[in-house]
Motif scaffolding. Structure first.
Motif, short mmCIF file in Angstrom:
data_model
loop_
_atom_site.label_atom_id
_atom_site.label_comp_id
_atom_site.label_asym_id
_atom_site.label_seq_id
_atom_site.Cartn_x
_atom_site.Cartn_y
_atom_site.Cartn_z
N PHE A 164 0.84 -1.19 0.00
CA PHE A 164 0.00 0.00 0.00
C PHE A 164 0.88 1.25 0.00
O PHE A 164 0.58 2.24 -0.65
N ILE A 165 1.95 1.19 0.78
CA ILE A 165 2.96 2.24 0.78
C ILE A 165 4.26 1.66 0.25
O ILE A 165 4.68 0.59 0.68
N ASN A 166 4.89 2.34 -0.69
CA ASN A 166 6.06 1.79 -1.36
C ASN A 166 7.08 2.89 -1.64
O ASN A 166 6.90 4.04 -1.23
N GLU A 167 8.14 2.53 -2.36
CA GLU A 167 9.22 3.48 -2.61
C GLU A 167 8.81 4.66 -3.47
O GLU A 167 9.49 5.68 -3.52
N PHE A 168 7.67 4.55 -4.16
CA PHE A 168 7.22 5.61 -5.03
C PHE A 168 6.31 6.63 -4.34
O PHE A 168 6.20 7.76 -4.80
N ASN A 169 5.66 6.22 -3.26
CA ASN A 169 4.64 7.11 -2.69
C ASN A 169 4.79 7.37 -1.20
O ASN A 169 3.95 8.03 -0.60
N TYR A 170 5.85 6.85 -0.56
CA TYR A 170 5.90 6.90 0.90
C TYR A 170 6.07 8.31 1.45
O TYR A 170 5.81 8.54 2.63
N ARG A 171 6.45 9.26 0.62
CA ARG A 171 6.58 10.64 1.08
C ARG A 171 5.30 11.46 0.85
O ARG A 171 5.25 12.64 1.20
N SER A 172 4.29 10.84 0.27
CA SER A 172 3.06 11.56 -0.08
C SER A 172 2.02 11.42 1.03
O SER A 172 1.61 10.31 1.38
N ALA A 173 1.60 12.56 1.58
CA ALA A 173 0.55 12.54 2.61
C ALA A 173 -0.75 12.02 2.04
O ALA A 173 -1.52 11.31 2.72
N THR A 174 -1.02 12.33 0.76
CA THR A 174 -2.25 11.85 0.12
C THR A 174 -2.22 10.34 -0.02
O THR A 174 -3.22 9.66 0.27
N ALA A 175 -1.09 9.78 -0.45
CA ALA A 175 -0.96 8.33 -0.57
C ALA A 175 -1.11 7.66 0.78
O ALA A 175 -1.76 6.61 0.90
N MET A 176 -0.52 8.24 1.80
CA MET A 176 -0.63 7.68 3.14
C MET A 176 -2.08 7.66 3.61
O MET A 176 -2.56 6.65 4.15
N ALA A 177 -2.79 8.76 3.37
CA ALA A 177 -4.20 8.82 3.77
C ALA A 177 -5.03 7.81 3.00
O ALA A 177 -5.93 7.16 3.57
N THR A 178 -4.73 7.65 1.72
CA THR A 178 -5.46 6.66 0.90
C THR A 178 -5.21 5.25 1.40
O THR A 178 -6.13 4.43 1.46
N ALA A 179 -3.96 4.96 1.75
CA ALA A 179 -3.62 3.63 2.25
C ALA A 179 -4.33 3.34 3.57
O ALA A 179 -4.87 2.24 3.78
N VAL A 199 -4.47 -10.20 5.87
CA VAL A 199 -3.03 -10.16 6.13
C VAL A 199 -2.47 -8.93 5.46
O VAL A 199 -2.64 -8.73 4.25
N THR A 200 -1.80 -8.08 6.24
CA THR A 200 -1.22 -6.84 5.72
C THR A 200 0.30 -6.98 5.71
O THR A 200 0.90 -7.34 6.72
N VAL A 201 0.90 -6.67 4.56
CA VAL A 201 2.33 -6.89 4.36
C VAL A 201 3.00 -5.57 4.00
O VAL A 201 2.51 -4.83 3.15
N GLY A 202 4.13 -5.29 4.63
CA GLY A 202 4.85 -4.07 4.30
C GLY A 202 6.10 -3.90 5.12
O GLY A 202 6.51 -4.80 5.85
N ASN A 203 6.72 -2.74 4.99
CA ASN A 203 7.87 -2.41 5.81
C ASN A 203 7.77 -0.94 6.22
O ASN A 203 6.98 -0.18 5.66
N ASP A 204 8.55 -0.55 7.19
CA ASP A 204 8.44 0.78 7.77
C ASP A 204 9.20 1.80 6.94
O ASP A 204 10.37 2.08 7.16
N TRP A 205 8.50 2.40 5.95
CA TRP A 205 9.14 3.39 5.10
C TRP A 205 9.49 4.65 5.89
O TRP A 205 10.33 5.44 5.48
N GLY A 206 8.84 4.84 7.04
CA GLY A 206 9.17 5.99 7.87
C GLY A 206 10.57 5.95 8.43
O GLY A 206 11.09 6.95 8.92
#
Length: 208
Positions: A164-179, A199-206
């Motif tokens: 849901f959050i990836n290397e292309f959108n992790y700095r976007s507040a809009t993408a974060m809100a959408t996710a 099951v939710t899969v990801g890593n801590d882009w923060g």
């Protein structure tokens, strides 16, 4: 294979040279034990968070659904699950499905041991780049596997959210809100939110 998702992933699903195989008991055995709890219905919500290149998507997004179908077949049950593979975009979801799709089509060991799960690959209406249907006795409202983007889809029995959050959108507040909103609404895509897993899969882009 049915008794151990770890064994299935290491011995059958992954096809890389031993020198490049990063599967380890220390990291992936505990992960697969938790994923098995999901597949057995004892755990309905699970967050899988590992750094990049640790095969979390390989196990949680790709291997887990297939292993759940194997459990159905071994138990003599109808493999009528409907898995939603949800990502930031449908194309991203299709990238996960692509590895699973090739496994069904190319792995002769899997085809030999579990012929009940092998569809007619020539039928494009049930087997294509965005969805796949394995043989089932039950008439399904959705395919066995469906690739969808955040905020879309119908009634499923099992959901995996990945990237849901990836290397292309992790700095976007809009993408974060959408996710965040997409994750909140995912339960509405389930037939039985009180019984069906997410099951939710990801890593801590923060941390970057």
């Amino acid at each position: 294979c049915a008794e151990s998702m770890f064994f299935f992933g290491k011995a059958m699903y992954t096809s890389v040279p031993p020198s490049e195989n990063l599967i380890s008991e220390r990291v992936h055995l505990p992960l697969t034990l938790m994923l098995e709890e999901v597949n057995h219905g004892r755990l309905l919500r699970l967050l899988v968070e590992l750094p990049r290149k640790h095969m979390k998507s390989t196990f949680a997004t790709e291997i887990r659904p297939i292993h759940k179908l194997i459990l159905r077949v071994v138990a003599g049950q109808d493999p009528a699950d409907r898995f939603a593979l949800i990502s930031w975009s449908k194309e991203m979801a299709e990238s996960f499905w692509g590895g699973m799709k090739r496994f069904f089509e190319k792995n002769e060991m899997f085809q030999f041991h579990f012929p009940e799960l092998i569809p007619d690959f020539s039928k494009a209406d049930i087997w294509n780049q965005s969805r796949g249907q394995v043989p089932a006795q039950t008439q399904l409202k959705e395919s066995t596997f469906s690739c969808i983007a955040i905020g879309t889809g119908k009634a499923f029995s099992d959901i995996t959210e990945d990237d849901f959050i990836n290397e292309f959108n992790y700095r976007s507040a809009t993408a974060m809100a959408t996710a965040i909103e997409g994750h909140r609404l995912s339960k509405n895509l389930l037939d039985r939110p009180d019984r069906n897993p997410i099951v939710t899969v990801g890593n801590d882009w923060g941390m970057l």
